[in-house]
Design an enzyme around this catalytic site. Structure first.
Site, short mmCIF file in Angstrom:
data_model
loop_
_atom_site.label_atom_id
_atom_site.label_comp_id
_atom_site.label_asym_id
_atom_site.label_seq_id
_atom_site.Cartn_x
_atom_site.Cartn_y
_atom_site.Cartn_z
N LYS A 42 76.55 78.10 50.57
CA LYS A 42 77.50 79.06 50.42
C LYS A 42 78.45 78.50 49.63
O LYS A 42 79.25 79.33 48.94
CB LYS A 42 78.22 79.20 51.81
CG LYS A 42 77.23 80.28 52.60
CD LYS A 42 78.06 81.13 53.50
CE LYS A 42 76.91 82.19 54.43
NZ LYS A 42 77.86 82.63 55.49
N LYS A 52 63.30 88.50 50.12
CA LYS A 52 63.42 89.07 51.17
C LYS A 52 64.20 90.55 51.16
O LYS A 52 65.02 90.64 50.13
CB LYS A 52 64.51 88.23 51.82
CG LYS A 52 63.44 87.69 53.22
CD LYS A 52 64.72 86.47 53.81
CE LYS A 52 65.66 87.19 54.77
NZ LYS A 52 66.21 86.04 55.29
N LYS A 66 70.60 93.47 51.44
CA LYS A 66 71.57 94.32 50.72
C LYS A 66 72.35 93.83 49.38
O LYS A 66 72.37 94.49 48.48
CB LYS A 66 72.65 94.39 51.60
CG LYS A 66 72.87 95.83 52.41
CD LYS A 66 73.90 96.30 53.23
CE LYS A 66 75.18 96.38 52.27
NZ LYS A 66 76.28 96.84 53.00
#
Ligand code: TRP
Length: 337
Positions: free
Chosen positions: A112, A199, A202
């Site tokens: 991240k 995968k 969104k």
């Protein structure tokens, strides 16, 4: 009296639930309600660790809660994390029982913070993102959960949680915290129908996910245009796209049709159009039930919001009890509520 084992899980608020989220996690939450004492959080404190929009955050929290209710999670099992501020209090205490070195080895943090750096306009990396797994440990231990149903990507955070619990227990000289275990269930990994090598998600863009509340026409169109073979197939190995369609068919509960079409595949007579039609029927049937329930919820929003506030308050009682006991054990000042 039957004593059920406790399950805790949590999900970050993002609007719009797709079949990847549903089959990969939320459907399992719904099923676990039958055999466990379940507590499920919508974790808004976690959602602040990356740059975010406050108004959108609150909207997403409610949207997610309505979606969870629509697909069958019971209101009494749900809470909003920020309505249980004891999570943050426990997380401070846990900071002092957590090794800095171990925290800096968390792969999710590394990923991240890397992502943040790559966004040229916003390279801000908060201390919150570093500390995130400690808050997660508080989410779990505050309810003395026996089991945490999460995917492989969270195993490292569970390990950290157990280490914090052990260190705390050792230092206060009491086996106070239960060491929680990961609850693995074989769940389908849903891939993007537009690119079955990645995968369903969104963040990859519109065509890479199918919303569980989408219009029937849109679901059918997305399945119809699903990638099947790319031409570079190894003989005798099912392509990722076809595999994904079979997984979706099975996940939607169409087991007879799954068996029949699989037999067609084995005999080399499968028509992709038949497979796609069956998958679309399966998903549309589920989606129609969810949409019906969702519109009932949206028509009575206020009532459902009140239910969630009430369940959060009830769940908070358990959290307060734990923090009270922890402060006692940790030598902090402590007034009985
Ligand atoms: N970290 C989890 C995720 O990224 C979300 C989460 C926060 C969580 N607190 C939790 C999951 C407690 C399980 C238990 O998906």
């Amino acid at each position: 009296m039957e004593t059920r084992k406790k399950v805790l899980s949590a999900i970050q608020p993002t609007g719009n639930m797709h079949f990847g989220n549903y089959f990969g996690a939320v459907q399992n939450w719904v099923n676990l309600q039958e055999s466990y004492d379940c507590v499920y959080g919508v974790v808004d404190y976690h959602a602040m660790t990356m740059p975010y929009n406050p108004k959108k955050l609150r909207e997403n929290v409610w949207e997610l809660l309505f979606n969870l209710l629509a697909v069958g999670v019971k209101a009494e099992h749900l809470f909003i994390q920020s309505l249980v501020p004891e999570h943050t209090e426990l997380s401070w205490i846990f900071n002092c029982f957590c090794s800095y070195g171990q925290l800096s080895r968390m792969t999710q943090f590394k990923d991240k913070s890397q992502q943040s750096k790559q966004k040229a306009d916003d390279s801000f990396i908060s201390a919150g993102i570093f500390d995130y797994p400690v808050l997660q440990a508080a989410d779990i231990l505050i309810y003395k959960a026996d089991f945490v149903p999460v995917g492989k990507d969270q195993e490292q955070h569970l390990e950290l949680t157990r280490n914090i619990a052990e260190r705390f227990n050792k230092q206060v000289g009491k086996d106070y915290f239960v060491l929680p275990e990961t609850l693995y269930t074989e769940l389908p990994k849903v891939m993007s129908t537009a690119d079955p090598t990645r995968k369903m998600s969104k963040s990859a863009g519109e065509k890479h996910y199918i919303s569980v509340f989408a219009d029937e026409a849109r679901i059918r169109k997305q399945i119809k245009s699903a990638v099947t073979d790319t031409g570079d197939q190894v003989a005798g190995v099912m392509s990722a796209g076809v595999q994904n369609l079979f997984n979706l068919l099975k996940a939607s509960g169409r087991l007879d049709s799954y068996a029949g079409l699989m037999a067609d595949y084995d005999h080399d007579r499968l028509k992709y159009s038949d497979l796609k039609a069956a998958v679309a029927d399966g998903l549309v049937t589920m989606s129609n039930q969810f949409k019906e329930r969702k519109s009932e919820i949206l028509a009575n929003k206020k009532e459902y919001k009140n239910q969630i506030k009430a369940s959060s308050a009830a769940i908070r009682k358990q959290a307060q009890q734990t923090v009270q006991e922890v402060k006692d054990l940790a030598g902090l000042a402590n007034v009985k509520y």
